[in-house]
Design an enzyme around this catalytic site. Structure first.
Site, PDB file in Angstrom:
ATOM      1  N   GLN A  52     -68.113 -13.019  17.792  1.00  0.00           N
ATOM      2  CA  GLN A  52     -67.040 -13.603  18.659  1.00  0.00           C
ATOM      3  C   GLN A  52     -67.359 -13.053  19.998  1.00  0.00           C
ATOM      4  O   GLN A  52     -66.572 -13.993  20.928  1.00  0.00           O
ATOM      5  CB  GLN A  52     -65.807 -13.098  17.971  1.00  0.00           C
ATOM      6  N   ARG A  58     -62.528  -1.140  19.147  1.00  0.00           N
ATOM      7  CA  ARG A  58     -63.001  -1.655  17.954  1.00  0.00           C
ATOM      8  C   ARG A  58     -64.026  -2.887  18.188  1.00  0.00           C
ATOM      9  O   ARG A  58     -63.150  -3.914  18.844  1.00  0.00           O
ATOM     10  CB  ARG A  58     -61.902  -1.962  17.044  1.00  0.00           C
ATOM     11  N   HIS A  72     -68.417  -8.036   9.802  1.00  0.00           N
ATOM     12  CA  HIS A  72     -67.337  -8.822  10.148  1.00  0.00           C
ATOM     13  C   HIS A  72     -67.539 -10.437  10.128  1.00  0.00           C
ATOM     14  O   HIS A  72     -67.868 -11.090  10.889  1.00  0.00           O
ATOM     15  CB  HIS A  72     -66.940  -8.536  11.427  1.00  0.00           C
ATOM     16  N   GLU A 103     -61.320  -7.580   7.094  1.00  0.00           N
ATOM     17  CA  GLU A 103     -60.638  -8.500   5.921  1.00  0.00           C
ATOM     18  C   GLU A 103     -61.242  -8.753   4.794  1.00  0.00           C
ATOM     19  O   GLU A 103     -61.587 -10.035   4.461  1.00  0.00           O
ATOM     20  CB  GLU A 103     -60.162  -9.795   6.904  1.00  0.00           C
ATOM     21  N   ASN A 122     -54.976  -5.694   9.355  1.00  0.00           N
ATOM     22  CA  ASN A 122     -54.703  -6.562  10.365  1.00  0.00           C
ATOM     23  C   ASN A 122     -53.417  -7.398   9.864  1.00  0.00           C
ATOM     24  O   ASN A 122     -53.449  -7.875   8.894  1.00  0.00           O
ATOM     25  CB  ASN A 122     -55.833  -7.609  10.455  1.00  0.00           C
ATOM     26  N   TYR A 138     -50.540  -9.963  11.382  1.00  0.00           N
ATOM     27  CA  TYR A 138     -50.010 -11.096  12.191  1.00  0.00           C
ATOM     28  C   TYR A 138     -48.509 -11.616  12.009  1.00  0.00           C
ATOM     29  O   TYR A 138     -47.659 -11.565  12.829  1.00  0.00           O
ATOM     30  CB  TYR A 138     -51.005 -12.147  12.290  1.00  0.00           C
ATOM     31  N   GLU A 182     -56.073  -4.917  14.024  1.00  0.00           N
ATOM     32  CA  GLU A 182     -55.684  -6.041  14.520  1.00  0.00           C
ATOM     33  C   GLU A 182     -54.215  -6.518  14.469  1.00  0.00           C
ATOM     34  O   GLU A 182     -53.370  -6.306  13.516  1.00  0.00           O
ATOM     35  CB  GLU A 182     -56.561  -7.356  14.014  1.00  0.00           C
ATOM     36  N   TRP A 222     -55.511  -7.339  18.811  1.00  0.00           N
ATOM     37  CA  TRP A 222     -56.477  -8.364  18.722  1.00  0.00           C
ATOM     38  C   TRP A 222     -55.976  -9.684  19.851  1.00  0.00           C
ATOM     39  O   TRP A 222     -54.807  -9.913  19.694  1.00  0.00           O
ATOM     40  CB  TRP A 222     -56.539  -9.061  17.515  1.00  0.00           C
TER      41      TRP A 222
END
Ligand SMILES: *[C@@H]1O[C@H](CO)[C@@H](O)[C@H](O)[C@H]1NC(C)=O
Ligand SMILES: *[C@@H]1O[C@H](CO)[C@@H](O)[C@H](O)[C@H]1NC(C)=O
Ligand SMILES: *[C@@H]1O[C@H](CO)[C@@H](O)[C@H](O)[C@H]1NC(C)=O
Ligand SMILES: *[C@@H]1O[C@H](CO)[C@@H](O)[C@H](O)[C@H]1NC(C)=O
Ligand SMILES: *[C@@H]1O[C@H](CO)[C@@H](O)[C@H](O)[C@H]1NC(C)=O
Ligand SMILES: *[C@@H]1O[C@H](CO)[C@@H](O)[C@H](O)[C@H]1NC(C)=O
Ligand SMILES: *[C@@H]1O[C@H](CO)[C@@H](O)[C@H](O)[C@H]1NC(C)=O
Length: 519
Positions: free
Chosen positions: A49, A104, A148, A194, A335, A337, A405, A448
């Protein structure tokens, strides 16, 4: 990050659990000194990414590259991404400017070992040594993820990577190189990012690499088996993780004194109504999404409900495997959200051919809000994170945790003006403080993402960065957003609240103040 694994509809603007938590902590003022002395704050990215240089200096494609090369209509190129491969020194300066304790990032397996196994690529080795040295010389602690969503494509083609036991040997050889070459300077290792979503996205619904699924469970399936593969792949990932952890603990940890863990995406699952059915369904979601990994990692076996509903599809741990997996971590990466709404779907158990969702007998309802002019941002419901940390504390013996994240999505076009991201970060870090004070064993927090990066599900259209990356400029110039200013001031010890709620609160960083400085 990956979210919206199942694209749901926002049918009910407020569900049962949201109403209960609606007080929030909006006006809360705090500063970082309220956290324990050794609590660390950082920001995250991952190799494909940010790095770019996808085919440079001997790197070969991963399954992430293959996925990104499907038909797109965009001049922004994921193979160039943020070009961190060439700009890492500039990016470390941004981390210094922000005041990060830690960065990270992930190592690209197919950059370090282009053929998946065998010779190490000296240029890949040199790049990661340079990056790690640059971080350390600026006092920034590297937290390294080993995979990842980017298994080497060559191993996918050759033997189906995680569908084949051979992957374990190749994975162990790869991580052995990483521990050996970088472990004198890297103290935090995460085997899989994840892991749970990698499996669901990649092998059940088929919307993320390696894009496998079968009808009627996934989208546009051309190969795969949604009924069986998710369970098989998870079993293999747990074993691969556990062998890697054993290798690290036996061969490297005594000398290198580092830590090893695994990362899961965690929602808070909130029943849509207060019926017993929906409440039981939310509990099943916790067991199927989190317990799937955390139960074996803590107790050596899958949750009872998974074995009951999944039947013979659920792989069985031998006694030795169970012992190997149990306790095979020093920390858990989370992670987080947003909250996922849950509706009971017990009817699905009457079908013979079932996937993970059908075995879970619950429907996920994505509660994303639409908030013009930003178009699409996550709702700010920080108590979901508090519940999740409470769940790890109560059910899994309060393991050491890093929030790897957390952050706010928005249209890339919002550029540097992101007060909604300031609000999100303020509220989530604030609730994290509550959780830590209430006994959660959380050790650190990463936003993140450091930069606006190519996103697995959002391409370049929706991003999370503290820094805007100008993809129309060949230099890929980075510009700090309002949220970077806020995070930076917080990390430098300033008191923080939303500002616009209470102008009279001492030296609080006000949003207007930040808006002014960002412009
Ligand atoms: C690609 O995007 C451009 C600009 O948005 C548009 O004009 C063009 O029609 C698109 N092409 C295809 C094949 O969708
Ligand atoms: C499935 O394929 C159709 C047609 O090519 C496309 O419009 C749709 O976006 C695809 N769905 C997913 C989830 O990839
Ligand atoms: C998936 O595998 C199971 C068990 O081998 C088999 O019964 C089922 O038919 C397979 N499904 C597909 C779509 O191939
Ligand atoms: C299981 O572990 C024991 C003790 O470590 C060992 O002696 C035995 O060989 C192992 N069995 C298998 C099948 O790996
Ligand atoms: C705080 O911890 C106690 C004891 O573990 C627990 O009962 C309580 O629910 C927690 N409070 C919150 C808000 O999570
Ligand atoms: C890009 O970088 C080069 C070299 O640093 C500089 O000369 C040029 O002005 C930059 N272009 C833009 C658009 O910032
Ligand atoms: C604003 O902050 C000041 C100082 O912390 C406090 O005394 C006051 O009660 C706050 N006002 C409101 C409306 O919260």
């Amino acid at each position: 990050m990956v979210t919206r694994v199942i694209v749901g509809l926002c049918l009910l603007p407020l569900c049962f659990d949201l109403l209960r938590g609606a007080a929030g902590n909006k006006d809360r003022e705090y500063n970082r000194n309220a956290f324990p002395k050794d609590f660390i704050f950082g920001a995250s990215t991952s190799a494909y990414q940010v790095e770019g240089a996808a085919l440079e200096d001997g790197r070969k494609p991963s399954i992430y590259d293959t996925f990104a090369h499907r038909s797109r209509n965009d001049t922004r190129n994921p193979d160039v991404a943020c070009d961190q491969y060439h700009k890492y020194k500039e990016d470390v300066q941004l981390m210094v400017e922000t005041g990060l304790d830690a960065y990270r990032f992930s190592i690209s397996w197919s950059r370090l070992i282009p053929n998946g196994r065998g010779p190490v690529n000296p240029k890949g080795l040199r790049y990661y040594n340079n990056l790690i040295n640059e971080l350390i010389s600026h006092g920034i602690e590297p937290h390294v993820t080993l995979t990842h969503t980017d298994t080497p494509q060559v191993l996918e083609d050759e033997y189906g990577s995680f569908l084949n036991p051979k992957i374990i040997e190749d994975f162990i050889s790869y991580v052995d190189v990483c521990f050996r070459e970088f472990g004198d300077r890297v103290r935090y290792w995460t085997t899989f990012n994840e892991a749970n979503i990698f499996v669901i996205g990649g092998y059940d619904v088929g919307i993320t690499p390696p894009s496998r699924c079968s009808s009627p469970f996934g989208f546009n399936c051309t190969r795969g088996n949604s009924t069986t593969e998710p369970y098989i792949v998870t079993h293999r990932i747990l074993l691969a993780h556990a062998y890697a952890a054993r290798l690290y603990k036996e061969k490297y940890q005594p000398k290198q004194l580092g830590f090893i863990g695994i990362n899961l995406l965690t929602f808070h699952f909130s029943p849509l109504t207060d019926t017993l059915e929906d409440m039981a369904a939310a509990k099943r979601c916790y067991d199927f999404l989190i317990g799937w990994f955390m139960h074996p990692l803590t107790y050596g076996d899958y949750p009872e409900i998974m074995k009951k509903n999944g039947g013979s599809k659920i792989p069985v741990f031998t006694k030795n495997e169970s012992e190997l997996v149990k306790g095979s971590f020093d920390f858990i990466g989370i992670n987080y959200y947003y909250i996922m709404g849950v509706r009971d779907n017990s009817m699905s158990l009457t079908t013979v051919q079932r996937d993970l969702y059908a075995d879970m007998a619950a429907q996920w309802i994505d509660l994303d809000t639409v908030a013009p002019p930003e178009e699409f941002i996550y709702p700010i419901e920080p108590w979901g994170l508090e519940r999740v940390l409470e769940h790890y504390k109560e059910v899994y013996q309060n393991p050491p945790i890093f929030i790897h994240e957390n952050g706010q999505v928005a249209s890339y076009t919002t550029s540097i003006n992101d007060p909604f991201r300031v609000e999100y970060l303020h509220d989530y870090i604030g609730i994290l403080l509550n959780a830590v004070r209430n006994g959660s064993n959380t050790k650190g927090y990463f936003v993140w993402s450091l930069l606006d990066v190519y996103e697995l599900l959002f391409d370049f259209d929706y991003t999370f960065g503290l820094y805007y990356v100008d993809y129309n400029d060949p230099n890929l110039t980075r510009r700090p957003k309002l949220s970077q200013k806020w995070y930076s001031q917080f990390l430098k010890g300033k008191n923080t609240n939303h500002g616009y709620k209470n102008e009279s609160s001492g030296d609080a960083t006000t949003l207007d103040d930040l808006r002014y400085r960002a412009s």
